[in-house]
Design a protein around this motif. Structure first.
Motif, PDB file in Angstrom:
ATOM      1  N   UNK A 268      38.170  34.706  27.325  1.00 51.52           N
ATOM      2  CA  UNK A 268      36.997  35.290  27.961  1.00 51.52           C
ATOM      3  C   UNK A 268      36.847  34.610  29.320  1.00 51.52           C
ATOM      4  N   UNK A 269      36.844  35.416  30.376  1.00 50.42           N
ATOM      5  CA  UNK A 269      36.791  34.902  31.741  1.00 50.42           C
ATOM      6  C   UNK A 269      35.552  35.473  32.418  1.00 50.42           C
ATOM      7  N   UNK A 270      34.771  34.606  33.072  1.00 53.92           N
ATOM      8  CA  UNK A 270      33.564  35.096  33.742  1.00 53.92           C
ATOM      9  C   UNK A 270      33.904  35.745  35.086  1.00 53.92           C
TER      10      UNK A 270
ATOM     11  N   UNK B 120      37.799  44.891  22.546  1.00 52.19           N
ATOM     12  CA  UNK B 120      36.473  45.515  22.562  1.00 52.19           C
ATOM     13  C   UNK B 120      35.386  44.451  22.696  1.00 52.19           C
ATOM     14  N   UNK B 121      35.549  43.350  22.004  1.00 54.38           N
ATOM     15  CA  UNK B 121      34.582  42.268  22.105  1.00 54.38           C
ATOM     16  C   UNK B 121      34.546  41.653  23.485  1.00 54.38           C
ATOM     17  N   UNK B 122      35.706  41.377  24.045  1.00 57.02           N
ATOM     18  CA  UNK B 122      35.796  40.769  25.375  1.00 57.02           C
ATOM     19  C   UNK B 122      35.255  41.732  26.434  1.00 57.02           C
ATOM     20  N   UNK B 123      35.552  43.015  26.313  1.00 57.58           N
ATOM     21  CA  UNK B 123      35.159  44.002  27.322  1.00 57.58           C
ATOM     22  C   UNK B 123      33.640  44.107  27.487  1.00 57.58           C
ATOM     23  N   UNK B 124      32.889  43.867  26.432  1.00 56.41           N
ATOM     24  CA  UNK B 124      31.432  43.992  26.516  1.00 56.41           C
ATOM     25  C   UNK B 124      30.808  42.912  27.389  1.00 56.41           C
ATOM     26  N   UNK B 125      31.550  41.859  27.655  1.00 55.12           N
ATOM     27  CA  UNK B 125      31.006  40.762  28.444  1.00 55.12           C
ATOM     28  C   UNK B 125      31.191  40.992  29.940  1.00 55.12           C
ATOM     29  N   UNK B 126      31.881  42.069  30.304  1.00 54.40           N
ATOM     30  CA  UNK B 126      32.048  42.403  31.709  1.00 54.40           C
ATOM     31  C   UNK B 126      32.855  41.379  32.469  1.00 54.40           C
ATOM     32  N   UNK B 127      33.854  40.840  31.819  1.00 51.31           N
ATOM     33  CA  UNK B 127      34.643  39.775  32.419  1.00 51.31           C
ATOM     34  C   UNK B 127      35.894  40.317  33.083  1.00 51.31           C
ATOM     35  N   UNK B 128      36.537  39.460  33.875  1.00 53.41           N
ATOM     36  CA  UNK B 128      37.752  39.842  34.568  1.00 53.41           C
ATOM     37  C   UNK B 128      38.970  39.159  33.995  1.00 53.41           C
ATOM     38  N   UNK B 129      40.065  39.334  34.683  1.00 49.41           N
ATOM     39  CA  UNK B 129      41.326  38.710  34.304  1.00 49.41           C
ATOM     40  C   UNK B 129      41.346  37.256  34.763  1.00 49.41           C
ATOM     41  N   UNK B 130      42.192  36.471  34.125  1.00 46.49           N
ATOM     42  CA  UNK B 130      42.394  35.091  34.580  1.00 46.49           C
ATOM     43  C   UNK B 130      43.043  35.106  35.953  1.00 46.49           C
TER      44      UNK B 130
END
Length: 144
Positions: free
Chosen positions: A100-102, A127-137
């Motif tokens: 998970x990347x901010x 799906x879980x990661x996508x809901x946080x609106x995060x980007x790629x490393x």
């Protein structure tokens, strides 16, 4: 920075919803940036063995800053990371763990999922990661 409990709960809810859509029973783990368990959900009838696997997938993703499936490709016999799964009290190197990347490119945790095919595990974690609106490393010299 670490993933917050609110973020972890949001990721678990979205991952659980995706698992329901796929007709699977999953174990879903969220760890913080230090690999410490932040939140966990075991769906009814999910395999008991998937508890440990989901947590290890999340830890593996955060420890090495890449999806577990990517590590798996590097850890095949003859690969540069062959045998890595024996480190850190055991890692899991097949799909289902995603960092998970901010929005600033900082890795704040990871989601790990187990309980179905690796394709479904990866889809549910995504799906879980996508809901946080995060980007790629961000790019890093050793990342492949």
């Amino acid at each position: 920075m670490h993933v917050t409990i609110e973020q972890a709960e949001k990721a678990i809810a979205a991952a659980r919803q995706k698992a329901l859509e796929l007709g699977t029973q999953m174990c879903i783990a969220v760890v913080d940036s230090g690999g410490v368990l932040k939140a966990f959900h075991r769906m009814d009838d999910a395999w008991v063995g998937s508890v440990d696997i989901s947590i290890k997938k999340a830890k593996t993703a955060v420890f090495f800053g890449m999806p577990t499936g990517q590590i798996g490709k590097l850890s095949q016999p003859g690969g540069p990371l062959y045998g890595i799964e024996h480190s850190n009290d055991g890692l899991v190197t097949f799909p289902g763990g995603i960092p998970v990347v901010d929005k600033d490119g900082v890795m704040i945790g990871a989601v790990g999922v187990s309980g179905s095919s690796v394709e479904n595990d990866h889809a549910v974690a995504s799906a879980g990661v996508a809901t946080l609106g995060v980007g790629e490393l961000p790019a890093h010299p050793w990342r492949t």
